[in-house]
Write a protein that holds these residues in place. Structure first.
Motif, short mmCIF file in Angstrom:
data_model
loop_
_atom_site.label_atom_id
_atom_site.label_comp_id
_atom_site.label_asym_id
_atom_site.label_seq_id
_atom_site.Cartn_x
_atom_site.Cartn_y
_atom_site.Cartn_z
N LEU A 22 13.19 26.79 -6.45
CA LEU A 22 12.35 27.87 -6.94
C LEU A 22 12.62 28.20 -8.40
N GLU A 23 13.72 27.71 -8.94
CA GLU A 23 14.04 27.93 -10.36
C GLU A 23 13.28 26.98 -11.28
N VAL A 24 12.70 25.92 -10.74
CA VAL A 24 11.93 24.98 -11.56
C VAL A 24 10.67 25.70 -12.01
N PRO A 25 10.37 25.70 -13.32
CA PRO A 25 9.18 26.40 -13.80
C PRO A 25 7.90 25.93 -13.09
N ASP A 26 7.07 26.88 -12.69
CA ASP A 26 5.78 26.70 -12.04
C ASP A 26 5.88 26.33 -10.56
N VAL A 27 7.09 26.36 -9.98
CA VAL A 27 7.21 26.24 -8.53
C VAL A 27 6.94 27.63 -7.96
N GLN A 28 6.06 27.68 -6.97
CA GLN A 28 5.65 28.96 -6.40
C GLN A 28 6.34 29.28 -5.08
N HIS A 29 6.44 28.29 -4.21
CA HIS A 29 7.07 28.50 -2.90
C HIS A 29 7.70 27.19 -2.43
N ALA A 30 8.59 27.33 -1.46
CA ALA A 30 9.20 26.16 -0.83
C ALA A 30 9.44 26.51 0.64
N MET A 31 9.43 25.47 1.47
CA MET A 31 9.63 25.65 2.91
C MET A 31 10.43 24.50 3.48
N ILE A 32 11.15 24.77 4.55
CA ILE A 32 11.74 23.72 5.38
C ILE A 32 10.98 23.80 6.69
N ILE A 33 10.34 22.69 7.06
CA ILE A 33 9.52 22.67 8.27
C ILE A 33 10.00 21.57 9.21
N THR A 34 9.57 21.67 10.46
CA THR A 34 9.89 20.65 11.44
C THR A 34 8.66 19.80 11.70
N ALA A 35 8.88 18.61 12.23
CA ALA A 35 7.78 17.68 12.51
C ALA A 35 6.83 18.24 13.56
N ASP A 36 7.30 19.17 14.39
CA ASP A 36 6.43 19.73 15.41
C ASP A 36 5.73 21.01 14.96
#
Length: 149
Positions: A22-36
């Protein structure tokens, strides 16, 4: 007759993995998701949006895998799925077994910086998701072989 007890994996707060991305300029959101189609962590999305995105991204990943394996062969492994829009990009990469890291950015993001940080955090995530050490004297899992500790 005994009643089966549901087994639940221990919940671990994985949000610390998202902070450097999230510290990278212009990154708005991040998620960790599962395959299901569930999320393990996200960067402050409202719960309904996080749930919808998790389900949609799981479908996108399944389509990417199917397309890749159909064209390149069954043994081909998916490395990344990227969606480009006029408003920005979505990057999704494998992070651990059946777990993926997704990053949402604006249109002027430096893609190489995002990719670099995602790869670094995948390594961190892998370490965080490792099973806890087994008790002293317990035999190793059957699939790992080796002598008891």
């Amino acid at each position: 007759m005994s009643v089966p007890v549901p087994v639940r994996k221990p919940e671990v707060d994985l949000s610390f993995v998202l902070a450097p991305i999230l510290e990278v300029p212009d990154v708005q959101h991040a998620m960790i998701i599962t395959a299901d189609g569930f999320f393990e962590a996200h960067s402050g999305l409202d719960p309904e949006t996080a749930e919808k995105l998790s389900a949609v991204l799981a479908s996108l990943l399944a389509s990417g895998k199917g397309t890749s394996q159909t064209y390149f062969g069954e043994r081909d492994l998916l490395r990344q799925v990227m969606v480009e829009t006029y408003d920005g990009y979505i990057f999704v990469i494998p992070a651990a077994e059946s777990t993926y890291l997704a990053v949402f950015t604006g249109p002027s993001v430096a893609m190489d910086n995002v990719s670099y940080e995602m790869q670094k955090q995948v390594q961190t995530l892998g370490k965080a998701m490792v099973s806890p050490p087994r008790p002293h004297g317990a035999p190793p899992p059957a699939d790992q072989g080796g002598a008891p500790a």
